[in-house]
Design a protein around this motif. Structure first.
Motif, mmCIF file in Angstrom:
data_model
loop_
_atom_site.group_PDB
_atom_site.id
_atom_site.type_symbol
_atom_site.label_atom_id
_atom_site.label_comp_id
_atom_site.label_asym_id
_atom_site.label_seq_id
_atom_site.Cartn_x
_atom_site.Cartn_y
_atom_site.Cartn_z
ATOM 1 N N GLY A 142 12.877 41.388 10.978
ATOM 2 C CA GLY A 142 12.339 40.136 11.482
ATOM 3 C C GLY A 142 13.276 38.981 11.249
ATOM 4 O O GLY A 142 12.916 38.007 10.616
ATOM 5 N N GLY A 143 14.487 39.093 11.770
ATOM 6 C CA GLY A 143 15.454 38.040 11.496
ATOM 7 C C GLY A 143 16.303 37.648 12.682
ATOM 8 O O GLY A 143 16.251 38.260 13.752
ATOM 9 N N GLU A 192 12.956 36.082 8.602
ATOM 10 C CA GLU A 192 11.684 35.408 8.844
ATOM 11 C C GLU A 192 10.869 35.330 7.558
ATOM 12 O O GLU A 192 10.772 36.282 6.792
ATOM 13 C CB GLU A 192 10.874 36.140 9.911
ATOM 14 C CG GLU A 192 9.615 35.380 10.279
ATOM 15 C CD GLU A 192 8.719 36.111 11.243
ATOM 16 O OE1 GLU A 192 7.965 35.427 11.950
ATOM 17 O OE2 GLU A 192 8.755 37.350 11.286
ATOM 18 N N GLY A 193 10.316 34.161 7.323
ATOM 19 C CA GLY A 193 9.489 33.938 6.141
ATOM 20 C C GLY A 193 10.279 33.491 4.923
ATOM 21 O O GLY A 193 9.713 33.224 3.876
ATOM 22 N N LEU A 198 13.821 29.800 7.749
ATOM 23 C CA LEU A 198 13.123 30.349 8.915
ATOM 24 C C LEU A 198 11.688 30.705 8.537
ATOM 25 O O LEU A 198 11.454 31.693 7.859
ATOM 26 C CB LEU A 198 13.853 31.587 9.450
ATOM 27 C CG LEU A 198 13.246 32.269 10.679
ATOM 28 C CD1 LEU A 198 13.216 31.321 11.876
ATOM 29 C CD2 LEU A 198 14.032 33.524 11.030
ATOM 30 N N LYS A 241 7.624 31.861 9.149
ATOM 31 C CA LYS A 241 6.965 32.865 9.996
ATOM 32 C C LYS A 241 6.725 32.199 11.348
ATOM 33 O O LYS A 241 6.188 31.099 11.414
ATOM 34 C CB LYS A 241 5.629 33.294 9.393
ATOM 35 C CG LYS A 241 5.771 34.093 8.126
ATOM 36 C CD LYS A 241 6.040 35.527 8.456
ATOM 37 C CE LYS A 241 5.979 36.372 7.196
ATOM 38 N NZ LYS A 241 6.417 37.725 7.439
ATOM 39 N N LEU A 242 7.168 32.851 12.396
ATOM 40 C CA LEU A 242 7.022 32.292 13.737
ATOM 41 C C LEU A 242 5.842 32.933 14.456
ATOM 42 O O LEU A 242 5.659 34.147 14.394
ATOM 43 C CB LEU A 242 8.290 32.533 14.558
ATOM 44 C CG LEU A 242 9.578 31.886 14.056
ATOM 45 C CD1 LEU A 242 10.767 32.359 14.884
ATOM 46 C CD2 LEU A 242 9.473 30.374 14.094
ATOM 47 N N TYR A 299 10.772 30.792 22.576
ATOM 48 C CA TYR A 299 11.535 29.847 21.770
ATOM 49 C C TYR A 299 12.908 29.646 22.385
ATOM 50 O O TYR A 299 13.316 30.387 23.284
ATOM 51 C CB TYR A 299 11.702 30.369 20.335
ATOM 52 C CG TYR A 299 10.419 30.426 19.560
ATOM 53 C CD1 TYR A 299 10.011 29.345 18.791
ATOM 54 C CD2 TYR A 299 9.602 31.548 19.603
ATOM 55 C CE1 TYR A 299 8.823 29.382 18.075
ATOM 56 C CE2 TYR A 299 8.407 31.594 18.893
ATOM 57 C CZ TYR A 299 8.026 30.509 18.136
ATOM 58 O OH TYR A 299 6.855 30.540 17.428
ATOM 59 N N TRP A 335 9.732 35.841 20.885
ATOM 60 C CA TRP A 335 9.500 36.314 19.511
ATOM 61 C C TRP A 335 8.093 36.879 19.428
ATOM 62 O O TRP A 335 7.179 36.256 19.973
ATOM 63 C CB TRP A 335 9.659 35.156 18.530
ATOM 64 C CG TRP A 335 9.520 35.594 17.118
ATOM 65 C CD1 TRP A 335 8.385 35.576 16.358
ATOM 66 C CD2 TRP A 335 10.535 36.148 16.305
ATOM 67 N NE1 TRP A 335 8.637 36.077 15.115
ATOM 68 C CE2 TRP A 335 9.971 36.450 15.059
ATOM 69 C CE3 TRP A 335 11.878 36.447 16.499
ATOM 70 C CZ2 TRP A 335 10.683 37.007 14.027
ATOM 71 C CZ3 TRP A 335 12.595 36.995 15.464
ATOM 72 C CH2 TRP A 335 12.001 37.267 14.249
ATOM 73 N N PRO A 336 7.879 37.999 18.787
ATOM 74 C CA PRO A 336 8.860 38.891 18.178
ATOM 75 C C PRO A 336 9.449 39.842 19.225
ATOM 76 O O PRO A 336 8.957 39.919 20.353
ATOM 77 C CB PRO A 336 8.021 39.665 17.159
ATOM 78 C CG PRO A 336 6.661 39.740 17.775
ATOM 79 C CD PRO A 336 6.504 38.446 18.542
ATOM 80 N N ILE A 374 18.725 39.325 17.480
ATOM 81 C CA ILE A 374 17.364 39.268 16.934
ATOM 82 C C ILE A 374 16.966 40.678 16.520
ATOM 83 O O ILE A 374 17.138 41.624 17.285
ATOM 84 C CB ILE A 374 16.369 38.746 17.989
ATOM 85 C CG1 ILE A 374 16.873 37.440 18.618
ATOM 86 C CG2 ILE A 374 14.981 38.568 17.382
ATOM 87 C CD1 ILE A 374 16.122 37.024 19.855
#
Length: 173
Positions: A23-24, A113-114, A118, A120-121, A126, A148-149, A171
């Motif tokens: 998740g990055g 992510e998180g 960055l 949590k989206l 985006y 995303w995601p 991603i």
């Protein structure tokens, strides 16, 4: 040392078939070598915007933070889009976001992510935004839209014309 650890984890992930960063976002920003009489390293802002508008995250801001009396912040407003959308509301330096200006070349940035910066989206559309401004130079804004995601690793890219070179976005799910 951190680069060595990151490269090792990427190599191990490739061998073991695991994602390097779950998740990055991995971003590469290329600062071109310009042949000009007076060259200054550019100020650069990297951020995420929601498709409908609004800033989702400030990822990286490169400026001369070591100038006495915080004078380096004086020129942040030259990155006009970033400044209008979010920069003028921030206090500098920003922990985990502020970095020194960079010389010509490709510069890698990784965000999980998180983990700061960055968040949590929420699922959705985006745009990765990269803006550069250079003293006695120009300014430029490059954007890369993405969803995303992602279900599988995705690579996207765009390129600037003068102040920015290739911008790459990888991603990971």
């Amino acid at each position: 040392m951190a680069k060595r650890i990151f490269k090792t984890s990427v190599a191990l992930s490739a061998v073991m078939g695991l994602p390097a960063i779950a998740g990055g976002l991995n971003v590469s920003v290329t600062v071109p070598q310009l042949q000009v009489a007076e060259y200054h390293k550019p100020y650069v802002a990297v951020w995420l915007e929601k498709a409908e508008g609004g800033v989702a995250a400030n990822l990286s801001v490169w400026y001369d933070a070591k100038m006495k009396d915080g004078e380096g912040t004086k020129w942040l407003k030259d990155m006009r889009q970033w400044w209008r959308r979010t920069g003028r509301e921030l206090s500098f330096p920003i922990d985990g976001v502020t970095q020194p200006t960079k010389p010509a070349g490709a510069h890698a940035l990784s965000f999980a992510e998180g983990k700061n910066p960055l968040p949590k989206l929420a699922p959705g559309q985006y745009k990765l935004m990269v803006e550069a401004a250079r003293e006695v130079g120009g300014r430029e804004l490059v954007s890369i839209p993405f969803e995303w995601p992602v279900k599988q690793a995705t690579s996207l890219s765009a390129s600037g014309n003068a102040e920015l070179g290739a911008i790459k976005l990888n991603i990971t799910p």
